[in-house]
Enzyme design. Structure first.
Site, PDB file in Angstrom:
ATOM      1  CG  ASP A   9      11.803  24.351  35.792  1.00  0.00           C
ATOM      2  OD1 ASP A   9      11.798  25.506  35.757  1.00  0.00           O
ATOM      3  OD2 ASP A   9      11.083  23.325  35.560  1.00  0.00           O
ATOM      4  CG  ASP A  19       5.322  26.906  35.673  1.00  0.00           C
ATOM      5  OD1 ASP A  19       6.005  27.606  34.847  1.00  0.00           O
ATOM      6  OD2 ASP A  19       5.456  25.745  35.961  1.00  0.00           O
ATOM      7  CG  ASP A  62       1.875  21.179  37.710  1.00  0.00           C
ATOM      8  OD1 ASP A  62       0.833  20.785  37.721  1.00  0.00           O
ATOM      9  OD2 ASP A  62       2.335  21.097  36.510  1.00  0.00           O
ATOM     10  CB  SER A  69       7.067  31.203  35.069  1.00  0.00           C
ATOM     11  OG  SER A  69       7.098  30.604  36.589  1.00  0.00           O
TER      12      SER A  69
END
Ligand code: NAG
Ligand code: NAG
Ligand code: NAG
Length: 419
Positions: A221, A160, A83, A192
């Site tokens: 995570d 994600d 990210d 994800s």
């Protein structure tokens, strides 16, 4: 021993072969590479922290080290953004664009930089209105974003799931996979999808996930601590009946990044993570500052014998077959194979904290390992060769607190017995 033996492990192979899966020719063994997130997070402050901020310089430095210091040779072939690489808005044509100050050369140039060094290049996006850190997501732009990634020569896409409705993912993740496919450029697809659905109380459609994704996240995570690593290990053990059968060449469970070499794990705990990720047939995605990693930790990441277990061509994920009083035994069937008999990687994992090693003692037959010729046993971290062990022999090893002994039990040749 809880009686989960060779016959049930053999049965799993049949289940795996019966699964239809994404066939884009990629990730035939678990992907290996370097991912920015766990170590560098969303540090965008290049003014005050130019050496550690998310910028093209950071990725180029990591690529140089991976290509020149043995990581690429060991199999770590991919370098990926996570990210916080994006600009806050799309360009005039609606395409994604990188932050202009931190990625002044552009993403295509960064991909070329990787390719020129024999590496592949990964990118991060999110099936939502925003990425988890609040940058533009792909919702409403699936096709154009897939094409942009192909134009940039991306090889790997991590998608994600923040700022989206988990129920929409059953449609959205396959659709984006379809657009990736339509570009004609093979791109490994990391999803994800299941973890967000599990959090939302939705039972993931594994058939569809395996058909759409090369790898996927099942659980939290990872954070920089032994507590986080052990919670992942427990999740994989406690849910192994639903998780393990989904793994195989081209489609893998992803327990998240390797944190070896960072701040949170001791040397023993680092070996434990490496060993368990090998048992899990997990993607090996280092997230560490390779410029400053200490040699002992680098050696764990570069242990070719452990990597060979992780990359075993059968692609069968291992299982927890014993757990009592802080001692766990995990087993993964590997090559070589003879008829219905497998070789095994066996991990003795010591979760205890009493300050002295614990002796673990097993008879292979009790673990379901009954090959008549026996097994030749090697410790993959110490390199100690134990020689031939027959199914009814007792095998013992001392395991350090929060440490592991990872053993390879190769099927012995018949003449090994004729001494
Ligand atoms: C994404 O944004 C659109 C447009 O504002 C909105 O209709 C939609 O509900 C949003 N989706 C999610 C998952 O928040
Ligand atoms: C697209 O999907 C087809 C059918 O599964 C597959 O054969 C092909 O390799 C895929 N192409 C790419 C670029 O992923
Ligand atoms: C799961 O997805 C497949 C398509 O990949 C579909 O055929 C099947 O009906 C779905 N299963 C459930 C329970 O929704």
């Amino acid at each position: 021993m809880d009686g989960c033996g060779r016959s049930s492990l053999a049965l799993l192979v049949l289940i795996v072969l019966g699964v239809s899966a994404l066939e884009n020719g990629l990730a035939r063994t678990p992907p290996m590479g370097w991912l920015a997130w766990q170590r560098f997070r969303c540090n965008t402050d290049c003014q005050n922290d130019p050496n550690n901020c998310i910028s093209e310089k950071l990725f180029m430095q990591m690529a140089d080290i991976i290509a020149s210091e043995g990581y690429l040779q060991a199999g770590y072939s991919m370098v990926s953004l996570d990210d916080c690489w994006l600009a806050r808005s799309r360009d005039a044509q609606g395409r994604l664009q990188p932050d202009p100050l931190r990625f002044p050369s552009g993403i295509r140039a960064l991909a070329d930089y990787m390719h020129n060094r024999g590496l592949t290049f990964g990118i991060y996006e999110d099936y939502g209105n925003y990425t988890c850190a609040g940058y533009p997501g792909i919702l409403g732009h699936l096709q154009i974003d897939a094409q942009t990634f192909a134009d940039w020569q991306v090889d790997y896409v991590k998608l994600d799931g923040c700022f989206s409705h988990p129920a929409d993912m059953d449609r959205g993740y396959p659709l984006f996979g379809h657009y990736l496919n339509q570009t004609g450029r093979p791109m490994t697809y990391s999803c994800s999808w299941p973890v967000y659905q599990i959090y939302a109380g939705i039972e993931p459609n594994w058939t569809s996930i395996i058909n759409s994704c090369n790898l996927w996240r099942n659980f939290d995570d990872i954070q920089d601590s032994w507590d986080s690593v052990t919670r992942i290990i427990d999740y994989y053990g406690d849910n192994q009946d639903s998780i393990v059968p989904n793994a195989g060449p081209g489609h893998w469970n992803d327990p998240d990044m390797l944190i070896i070499g960072n701040f949170g794990l001791s040397y023993e705990q680092s070996k434990s993570q490496m060993a368990m990720w090998a048992i899990f047939a997990a993607p090996l995605l280092m997230s560490v500052d390779l410029r400053t990693i200490k040699p002992d930790y680098k050696a764990i990441l570069l242990n070719t014998a452990v990597i060979a277990v992780n990359q075993d061509p059968l692609g069968i994920q291992g299982r927890r077959i014993y757990k009592d009083k802080g001692i766990e035994i995990w087993a993964r069937p590997i090559t070589p194979v003879d008829q219905n008999y497998y070789s095994y990687a066996i991990a003795f994992l010591n979760r205890r904290t009493d300050g002295t090693p614990s002796e673990v003692s097993v008879k292979p037959a009790e673990l379901g390992m009954t090959y008549p010729n026996g097994y030749t046993v090697t410790d993959l971290f110490s390199g100690v060769k134990y020689g031939l062990v027959n199914p009814k022999n007792i095998f013992k090893a001392d395991v350090n607190p929060s440490g592991v002994v990872l053993l390879r039990w190769d099927l012995a040749a018949s003449h090994d017995n004729e001494i």
